[in-house]
Scaffold this motif. Structure first.
Motif, PDB file in Angstrom:
ATOM      1  N   ILE A   9       0.842  -1.197   0.000  1.00 56.01           N
ATOM      2  CA  ILE A   9       0.000   0.000   0.000  1.00 56.01           C
ATOM      3  C   ILE A   9       0.875   1.245   0.000  1.00 56.01           C
ATOM      4  N   SER A  10       0.424   2.254  -0.720  1.00 58.47           N
ATOM      5  CA  SER A  10       1.033   3.578  -0.661  1.00 58.47           C
ATOM      6  C   SER A  10       0.197   4.413   0.299  1.00 58.47           C
ATOM      7  N   ASN A  11       0.703   4.595   1.508  1.00 58.64           N
ATOM      8  CA  ASN A  11      -0.029   5.381   2.499  1.00 58.64           C
ATOM      9  C   ASN A  11      -0.085   6.856   2.126  1.00 58.64           C
ATOM     10  N   THR A  12       0.923   7.305   1.393  1.00 60.55           N
ATOM     11  CA  THR A  12       0.966   8.711   0.984  1.00 60.55           C
ATOM     12  C   THR A  12      -0.157   9.039   0.008  1.00 60.55           C
ATOM     13  N   HIS A  13      -0.381   8.122  -0.953  1.00 58.95           N
ATOM     14  CA  HIS A  13      -1.353   8.404  -2.016  1.00 58.95           C
ATOM     15  C   HIS A  13      -2.644   7.599  -1.883  1.00 58.95           C
ATOM     16  N   HIS A  14      -2.713   6.683  -0.907  1.00 58.68           N
ATOM     17  CA  HIS A  14      -3.906   5.868  -0.687  1.00 58.68           C
ATOM     18  C   HIS A  14      -4.205   4.973  -1.896  1.00 58.68           C
ATOM     19  N   TYR A  15      -3.195   4.211  -2.258  1.00 58.45           N
ATOM     20  CA  TYR A  15      -3.321   3.228  -3.332  1.00 58.45           C
ATOM     21  C   TYR A  15      -2.798   1.880  -2.844  1.00 58.45           C
ATOM     22  N   ARG A  16      -3.495   0.806  -3.219  1.00 61.54           N
ATOM     23  CA  ARG A  16      -2.938  -0.526  -3.055  1.00 61.54           C
ATOM     24  C   ARG A  16      -2.147  -0.859  -4.311  1.00 61.54           C
ATOM     25  N   PHE A  17      -1.119  -1.662  -4.161  1.00 62.21           N
ATOM     26  CA  PHE A  17      -0.330  -2.012  -5.340  1.00 62.21           C
ATOM     27  C   PHE A  17       0.034  -3.494  -5.334  1.00 62.21           C
ATOM     28  N   THR A  18       0.263  -4.003  -6.532  1.00 61.24           N
ATOM     29  CA  THR A  18       0.745  -5.367  -6.744  1.00 61.24           C
ATOM     30  C   THR A  18       1.870  -5.306  -7.764  1.00 61.24           C
ATOM     31  N   ILE A  19       2.965  -5.988  -7.466  1.00 64.90           N
ATOM     32  CA  ILE A  19       4.070  -6.143  -8.416  1.00 64.90           C
ATOM     33  C   ILE A  19       4.280  -7.641  -8.596  1.00 64.90           C
ATOM     34  N   VAL A  20       4.359  -8.102  -9.828  1.00 63.07           N
ATOM     35  CA  VAL A  20       4.437  -9.540 -10.049  1.00 63.07           C
ATOM     36  C   VAL A  20       5.478  -9.905 -11.101  1.00 63.07           C
ATOM     37  N   ASN A  21       6.178 -10.976 -10.829  1.00 58.46           N
ATOM     38  CA  ASN A  21       6.983 -11.666 -11.841  1.00 58.46           C
ATOM     39  C   ASN A  21       6.296 -13.004 -12.066  1.00 58.46           C
ATOM     40  N   LEU A  22       5.696 -13.189 -13.237  1.00 61.36           N
ATOM     41  CA  LEU A  22       4.896 -14.378 -13.538  1.00 61.36           C
ATOM     42  C   LEU A  22       5.564 -15.240 -14.611  1.00 61.36           C
ATOM     43  N   THR A  23       6.858 -15.067 -14.794  1.00 55.43           N
ATOM     44  CA  THR A  23       7.562 -15.681 -15.918  1.00 55.43           C
ATOM     45  C   THR A  23       7.403 -17.201 -15.971  1.00 55.43           C
ATOM     46  N   GLU A  24       7.772 -17.890 -14.906  1.00 52.28           N
ATOM     47  CA  GLU A  24       7.743 -19.354 -14.924  1.00 52.28           C
ATOM     48  C   GLU A  24       6.318 -19.882 -14.932  1.00 52.28           C
ATOM     49  N   THR A  25       5.428 -19.208 -14.220  1.00 58.44           N
ATOM     50  CA  THR A  25       4.024 -19.630 -14.177  1.00 58.44           C
ATOM     51  C   THR A  25       3.383 -19.521 -15.554  1.00 58.44           C
ATOM     52  N   ALA A  26       3.700 -18.454 -16.279  1.00 53.47           N
ATOM     53  CA  ALA A  26       3.113 -18.247 -17.610  1.00 53.47           C
ATOM     54  C   ALA A  26       3.702 -19.185 -18.656  1.00 53.47           C
ATOM     55  N   LYS A  27       4.917 -19.655 -18.418  1.00 51.71           N
ATOM     56  CA  LYS A  27       5.543 -20.570 -19.383  1.00 51.71           C
ATOM     57  C   LYS A  27       4.781 -21.889 -19.489  1.00 51.71           C
ATOM     58  N   GLU A  28       4.240 -22.367 -18.367  1.00 54.20           N
ATOM     59  CA  GLU A  28       3.636 -23.700 -18.362  1.00 54.20           C
ATOM     60  C   GLU A  28       2.478 -23.833 -19.344  1.00 54.20           C
ATOM     61  N   PRO A  29       1.449 -22.971 -19.282  1.00 48.82           N
ATOM     62  CA  PRO A  29       0.382 -23.107 -20.278  1.00 48.82           C
ATOM     63  C   PRO A  29       0.858 -22.780 -21.692  1.00 48.82           C
ATOM     64  N   MET A  30       1.861 -21.922 -21.800  1.00 51.56           N
ATOM     65  CA  MET A  30       2.389 -21.583 -23.118  1.00 51.56           C
ATOM     66  C   MET A  30       2.926 -22.830 -23.823  1.00 51.56           C
ATOM     67  N   PHE A  31       3.661 -23.655 -23.082  1.00 54.54           N
ATOM     68  CA  PHE A  31       4.208 -24.885 -23.665  1.00 54.54           C
ATOM     69  C   PHE A  31       3.158 -25.987 -23.742  1.00 54.54           C
ATOM     70  N   LEU A  32       2.297 -26.071 -22.716  1.00 54.31           N
ATOM     71  CA  LEU A  32       1.261 -27.099 -22.711  1.00 54.31           C
ATOM     72  C   LEU A  32       0.367 -27.009 -23.944  1.00 54.31           C
ATOM     73  N   HIS A  33       0.068 -25.776 -24.357  1.00 52.44           N
ATOM     74  CA  HIS A  33      -0.886 -25.568 -25.442  1.00 52.44           C
ATOM     75  C   HIS A  33      -0.224 -25.108 -26.739  1.00 52.44           C
ATOM     76  N   SER A  34       1.121 -25.160 -26.767  1.00 56.79           N
ATOM     77  CA  SER A  34       1.873 -24.826 -27.991  1.00 56.79           C
ATOM     78  C   SER A  34       1.421 -23.506 -28.591  1.00 56.79           C
ATOM     79  N   LEU A  35       1.387 -22.470 -27.757  1.00 58.47           N
ATOM     80  CA  LEU A  35       0.880 -21.173 -28.198  1.00 58.47           C
ATOM     81  C   LEU A  35       1.889 -20.445 -29.075  1.00 58.47           C
ATOM     82  N   ASN A  36       1.380 -19.701 -30.040  1.00 55.05           N
ATOM     83  CA  ASN A  36       2.264 -18.873 -30.849  1.00 55.05           C
ATOM     84  C   ASN A  36       2.670 -17.628 -30.053  1.00 55.05           C
TER      85      ASN A  36
END
Length: 284
Positions: A9-36
């Motif tokens: 959370i940014s207490n100064t600006h009153h915002y919640r935030f999320t930062i994500v690295n989804l690299t390995e998680t996103a690879k799995e369906p990419m290879f499973l389904h042979s996506l372009n």
């Protein structure tokens, strides 16, 4: 290196935030389904969007995002607030020079479903516009959730041998106390930052530090999670599908095919059932 989600959370600006690295998680369906390349990018961003929405919930809700445009490109991603995810996408081919080859969605529908075990299912949707996934995601939040939000996503697909795939994103959601001045300030700072390749090349903790420097105030970390691709299919759930066919229809398939085989749409696990299995279902 495992994926990570930072919530805060940014207490100064009153915002919640999320930062994500989804690299390995996103690879799995990419290879499973042979996506372009195109659908690898779209599905990765859809997964991040589902995760961002799940992080907005205050309980154990799961969230799904499903979209389909007029060219039959489509994606579906599920996530809970801990980053347990499953997803699938279906590609299509456009003529050379079609703008939709440049990671642009065509017209169609984006639908969001939220549900848990103790409340009714909530569905909402927005009409897709010919723009990026990010633009349509913000459009959904503005129209259907009445939420002011800022989002940045960067997916580097496998373009050539040796090129590393990556999928990272940031999301800022305004709390009720947030002012218009804070929104304009954060939008200017974040819009400038997410255009820089150097920012997306950072590790997730360094991304957090860079965001703090850019906006000139601290960001309080509330929790950290480890996302993963985790399909919740099971033989028992598939058996329920067979039971729903009715005994006569199930036996008819057994007589014709010798077995019933059902493959999970998400993880591609194949479940097989013979006449003995079917007989046992209906006796029970």
């Amino acid at each position: 290196m495992s994926d990570k989600v930072i919530l805060g959370i940014s207490n100064t600006h009153h915002y919640r935030f999320t930062i994500v690295n989804l690299t390995e998680t996103a690879k799995e369906p990419m290879f499973l389904h042979s996506l372009n390349k195109e659908m690898s990018v779209f599905l990765s961003k859809t997964m991040m969007g589902a995760l961002f929405l799940a992080e907005m919930t205050k309980n154990q809700q799961k969230v799904s995002i499903q979209w389909k445009d007029e060219s039959n490109k489509q994606a579906l991603a599920y996530s809970d607030r801990y980053g347990k995810m499953k997803s699938v996408a279906y590609s299509t081919t456009h003529a050379e020079g079609d703008i939709r080859n440049e990671f642009i969605l065509g017209q169609g529908i984006m639908k969001v479903i939220r549900w848990d075990y103790e409340s009714d299912t909530y569905q909402s949707y927005t009409n897709l516009i010919e723009d990026t996934f990010e633009a349509n995601f913000i459009k959904y939040l503005t129209e259907s959730e009445q939420i002011r939000a800022l989002v940045g996503m960067d997916v580097t697909p496998f373009d050539f041998p040796g090129n590393d795939f990556s999928a990272k994103g940031i999301f800022f959601e305004a709390l009720p106390e947030a002012t218009e001045e804070s929104f304009v300030f954060l939008r200017n700072k974040i819009d400038s930052l997410i255009t820089k390749e150097a920012f997306w090349n950072l590790g997730i903790d360094s991304m957090l530090e860079t965001l703090e420097k850019e906006i000139g105030s601290s960001l309080e970390v509330l929790s950290k999670e480890t996302p993963e691709f985790l399909c919740d299919c099971s033989r028992h759930k598939v058996a329920d599908i067979i039971a729903s066919l009715g005994e006569q229809e199930a036996n008819s398939i057994i007589d014709e095919m010798g077995k019933i085989e059902i493959t999970c749409e998400f993880c591609r696990t194949a479940y097989q059932f013979d006449s003995f299995d079917v007989e046992k279902f209906f006796k029970q």
